[in-house]
Design a protein around this motif. Structure first.
Motif, mmCIF file in Angstrom:
data_model
loop_
_atom_site.group_PDB
_atom_site.id
_atom_site.type_symbol
_atom_site.label_atom_id
_atom_site.label_comp_id
_atom_site.label_asym_id
_atom_site.label_seq_id
_atom_site.Cartn_x
_atom_site.Cartn_y
_atom_site.Cartn_z
ATOM 1 N N ASN A 85 46.363 37.730 37.121
ATOM 2 C CA ASN A 85 45.288 38.697 37.351
ATOM 3 C C ASN A 85 45.815 39.912 38.105
ATOM 4 O O ASN A 85 45.463 41.060 37.791
ATOM 5 C CB ASN A 85 44.158 38.035 38.135
ATOM 6 C CG ASN A 85 42.913 38.907 38.215
ATOM 7 O OD1 ASN A 85 42.309 39.217 37.210
ATOM 8 N ND2 ASN A 85 42.551 39.310 39.428
ATOM 9 N N GLU A 86 46.680 39.665 39.083
ATOM 10 C CA GLU A 86 47.276 40.761 39.840
ATOM 11 C C GLU A 86 48.139 41.639 38.930
ATOM 12 O O GLU A 86 48.144 42.870 39.052
ATOM 13 C CB GLU A 86 48.115 40.198 40.994
ATOM 14 C CG GLU A 86 48.644 41.245 41.963
ATOM 15 C CD GLU A 86 47.526 41.995 42.683
ATOM 16 O OE1 GLU A 86 47.735 43.185 42.991
ATOM 17 O OE2 GLU A 86 46.447 41.406 42.913
ATOM 18 N N GLU A 100 45.614 33.712 39.445
ATOM 19 C CA GLU A 100 45.568 34.815 40.402
ATOM 20 C C GLU A 100 46.791 35.719 40.265
ATOM 21 O O GLU A 100 46.694 36.943 40.369
ATOM 22 C CB GLU A 100 45.453 34.273 41.826
ATOM 23 C CG GLU A 100 44.102 33.630 42.113
ATOM 24 C CD GLU A 100 43.969 33.187 43.555
ATOM 25 O OE1 GLU A 100 44.796 33.617 44.390
ATOM 26 O OE2 GLU A 100 43.040 32.410 43.860
ATOM 27 N N GLU A 101 47.942 35.108 40.015
ATOM 28 C CA GLU A 101 49.156 35.917 39.850
ATOM 29 C C GLU A 101 49.057 36.803 38.602
ATOM 30 O O GLU A 101 49.367 38.000 38.638
ATOM 31 C CB GLU A 101 50.377 35.002 39.735
ATOM 32 C CG GLU A 101 51.678 35.768 39.512
ATOM 33 C CD GLU A 101 52.821 34.856 39.143
ATOM 34 O OE1 GLU A 101 53.656 35.253 38.310
ATOM 35 O OE2 GLU A 101 52.870 33.734 39.669
ATOM 36 N N GLN A 151 47.720 45.677 38.195
ATOM 37 C CA GLN A 151 48.832 46.628 38.352
ATOM 38 C C GLN A 151 49.127 47.371 37.054
ATOM 39 O O GLN A 151 49.588 48.507 37.072
ATOM 40 C CB GLN A 151 50.077 45.879 38.830
ATOM 41 C CG GLN A 151 49.957 45.335 40.242
ATOM 42 C CD GLN A 151 51.146 44.480 40.655
ATOM 43 O OE1 GLN A 151 52.092 44.309 39.893
ATOM 44 N NE2 GLN A 151 51.106 43.943 41.864
#
Length: 787
Positions: free
Chosen positions: A531-532, A528-529, A536
């Motif tokens: 993916n963020e 998830e990190e 960005q």
């Protein structure tokens, strides 16, 4: 100068405090086996009062912590922590633990046990059980270099200056690197595991530049050119932590329950703790105060300045707790009560040096230990010596050393038992840690093995006779029919008899192996990190959308169920495989590691992984090939996880069928990408895969097939090379088991092994490098097959 006295006892942790840092007079940071990092902020003084907050709450124990000083970007600095889950977390001190960390640094394959930050604040150094140290850039948050060539766990790292990194290793060596990963110098001279390392301030009378501490209980002083210039003697057991004070003094802590202050070449103060181990010690550079973390779960601050010291009654309570603590007799050696002096000795005789310990027989017959304080010029009571129960008193000889116990431990059915040697003077977690490290076992066994040691080597409490000890609670027999402990069974066990079970024959291996230990929530969090980050950076075409993130969470939750439930066909797995293959084939190579980790777990968990095909009809084998993972030699951990995925295919019938069909392709990828690797975990993954192919080739359905002979010859060539060159004992052992199993295919393979691949020379080299009984045993079996 005044002696250090207790400033504050900070209670809140629920397990051993493994790491501490002291960034400023107003802030202490601690890391613990309770899976938390806590901050302690000074509220008022005198007397000092602190407020505790949980900065981070993970799922596994944390045993290393460091601090990045404040900058224009992070005005309160950053806390860096690492531990059992292999992830290094970077977090702002004031953020609640439920909020996302600033960064999660992923790359180590085993427990992270050491952290340090460069003086200029440009990078972080980390050390791990995986036998490597890594350099991580601050700001970019990328791994800039891997410091390899270690022959064991890297227990200590020191960012000496912007151009120099020093590592302390379990192979007894100290290494000096550049931050780019170039090995500059190797320092030799330690006779045991090197656990800690620190900078020595300029002006030290020895002219040393660094100091190291080891399991010898000796602090050694070195110059960076490799010259040893002094030794500090005084500790009576392992030394775990070592730091320097602003005034040039050194501070150490260890298994003998003490923090010691060293000035020049002498110990000037010994602070005994009411604990088994003092795991960590740190210094506040601004004021010279000290903080310690110990096995009794307490963080303690000590100061030389009266205004920063605790109230008199608090200091007295601390000293009383030390006096009332119990010391196992094995920690002090053989004690003949009849020859011990009486209490009058303490009034008539002075000590000869700081920290000297004497035993005194009291009027009631008990034996107390007293430590000489040079500053106070008196003997300090540091505990009562108690007898141990559960030992016959006779030592057991193993690998050239004497132990109180040598247990047989079964880890997997079909594999020979492993030996667990243990002395009562050891800390149970240290004994368990060494056993797991020596045998390359999953770190998840640590608590179970440590609890087993504790249960079966119980120390009697003061005033309790051995007859009054309660029997272990009834339950399942953890020794099984062969009187061996199996981790995960009952929590208690009877003490084993001196005679161990006879060794069973290892060859041929008949069961498939898998590598499935993982922290699923950490994998999810990392995906998830990353993916963020992709979102960005504008890479929305490959990033997961919100429904896919929810699917990821559902997949993780599904995999956390029992193996039987996970193995059933499920739309969550079917749809989740699309998501996972998107990560491992389309995400940037630097971001694929957690996706590959999830794929290797799915390979073992569900036959759907082997049945899955892309829109063009490619299986997991072709998709991993086309992803380029086997060509990217700079990311050996990506290759390692891909190989583990192939090995885990053998868990299911569908997976075995696919691995059978795709042997030529899989063997080609694995051989080309792992040849000459120094990544021990990749070598172990390859050996595990080859064991599984050996089991398949020698199975009833395949042993008569001509293709099994061809495959056996191809694998034997690779295995002979690994056995000849690998330095890791687990890699060698698994390769020997694979080779020995293939030799049961018959005369063709046996003759080729001897005459073409020179397996006998490889066996000799393996035996010379390792004296482990399990390796010698398999070598003997293989020689029998070749005779």
């Amino acid at each position: 100068m005044s002696e250090y006295k207790l400033s504050a006892s900070l209670e809140g942790h629920e397990d051993d405090v493994r790491g501490v840092v002291f960034p400023s007079p107003e802030l202490v940071v601690s890391a613990s086996r309770d899976a938390t990092v806590r901050t302690w902020k000074l509220l008022s003084a005198p007397p000092p009062k602190y407020d505790c907050s949980i900065s981070s709450h993970g799922s596994a124990f944390i045993n290393a912590v460091a601090y990045i000083p404040p900058s224009s970007t992070y005005k309160n600095g950053l806390i860096v922590s690492g531990g059992k889950d292999t992830i290094i977390e970077v977090r702002q001190p004031g953020k609640p633990p439920e909020e996302n960390a600033e960064r999660l640094l992923m790359g180590h394959a085993h427990n992270v046990c050491a952290l340090d930050v460069s003086v200029d604040g440009g990078w972080i150094a980390s050390g791990s059980w995986d036998g490597s140290a890594r350099i991580w850039s601050i700001g970019k948050w990328e791994c800039e270099a891997v410091l390899e060539d270690h022959g064991g766990s890297v227990w200590g790292v020191l960012a000496y200056d912007k151009d120099t990194v020093v590592t302390a290793c379990a192979d007894k060596l100290i290494r000096i690197f550049s931050p780019t990963g170039k090995l500059l110098k190797t320092l030799r001279g330690n006779k045991d595991v090197v656990r800690a390392i620190c900078r020595v301030p300029k002006g030290h009378p020895s002219r040393a530049e660094i100091a190291s501490a080891s399991n010898e209980g000796i602090i050694k002083l070195w110059q960076l050119n490799g010259r040893q210039v002094g030794e500090l003697l005084g500790h009576e057991s392992f030394i775990y932590s070592l730091v320097s004070l602003p005034n040039g003094d050194l501070v150490s802590s260890g298994e003998d329950r003490t923090v010691r202050i060293w000035r020049g070449m002498e110990c000037i103060q010994t602070i005994t703790h009411p604990a088994i181990s003092v795991w960590g010690v740190a210094v506040c550079a601004e004021n010279g105060d000290i903080v310690s973390g110990a096995s009794d779960r307490i963080v303690r601050v000590f100061s030389r300045i009266s205004d920063r010291q605790a109230e008199t009654q608090v200091i007295q309570a601390f000293e009383d707790s030390v006096k009332s603590s119990s010391i196992p007799q094995e920690q002090v050696g053989d004690v003949n009560k009849e020859k011990l002096p009486g209490p009058e000795f303490l009034e008539q005789k002075s000590g000869t040096k700081e920290g000297q310990v004497v035993m005194v027989k009291q009027v009631d017959g008990s034996v107390t230990a007293h430590q000489w304080s040079q500053g106070a010029q008196q003997w300090m009571n540091v505990g009562t010596v108690v007898d141990a129960v559960g030992s016959s008193g006779k030592k057991i000889h193993y690998l050239g050393m004497d132990y109180d116990y040598v247990f047989d431990v079964d880890i997997e059915d079909g594999k020979p038992p492993l030996k667990l040697p243990y002395n009562l003077s050891q800390n149970p977690y240290e004994g368990a840690t060494k056993f797991i490290e020596d045998n390359e076992l999953p770190i998840g066994y640590l608590d179970q093995v440590a609890n087993f040691i504790t249960t079966n080597t119980t120390v009697a409490t003061l005033g309790q006779s051995s007859q009054s000890q309660q029997a272990a609670p009834a339950g399942a027999d953890p020794w099984g029919s062969e009187s061996r402990y199996r981790p995960g069974d009952a929590s208690s066990a009877p003490v084993p008899t001196a005679s161990s079970a006879s060794k069973s024959q290892v060859l041929p291996q008949t069961q498939y192996l898998s590598i499935t230990t993982a922290n699923l929530q950490t994998v999810r969090k990392k995906i998830e990190e990353l993916n963020e980050q992709l979102i960005q950076e504008g890479s929305k075409d490959v990033a997961l959308n919100p429904p896919q993130v929810e699917l990821l969470r559902a997949l993780i939750k599904h995999l956390e169920q029992s193996p039987a439930a996970v193995a059933k066909a499920s739309p969550v797995v079917a749809n989740g495989l699309d998501l996972v293959f998107n990560i491992v084939t389309r995400w940037p190579a630097a971001h694929r590691l957690p996706g590959l980790d999830l794929l290797r777990l799915l390979a073992a968990a569900s036959p759907s992984t082997a049945e899955y095909t892309s829109h063009s009809g490619d299986s997991i084998v072709e998709m991993l090939e086309s992803s380029g993972v086997f060509e990217d030699q700079d990311r050996s951990n990506n290759i390692m996880l891909a190989v583990r995925a192939f090995a885990n295919l053998f868990v299911t019938d569908k997976g075995r069928a696919l691995a059978d069909t795709k042997f030529d392709s899989i063997h080609r990828f694995v051989k080309s990408s792992s040849l000459g690797t120094t990544n021990r975990n990749l070598t172990i993954a390859v050996a595990t895969l080859y064991i599984n192919y050996a089991v398949l080739c020698t199975s009833a359905s395949h042993s008569a097939l001509p293709s099994s002979i061809d495959r056996g010859l191809a694998l034997m060539e690779d295995l002979a090379g690994i056995i000849s060159t690998a330095t890791d004992s687990e890699a060698v052992y698994r390769s020997l088991v694979a080779a020995g199993t293939l030799l049961t295919l018959g005369e063709v393979v046996q003759m080729a092994a001897k005459e073409v691949y020179d397996i006998e020379s490889a066996l000799q080299k393996a035996k010379q490098r390792s004296q482990e009984p399990r390796i010698n045993g398999v070598v003997t079996e293989i020689k029998g097959l070749l005779a």
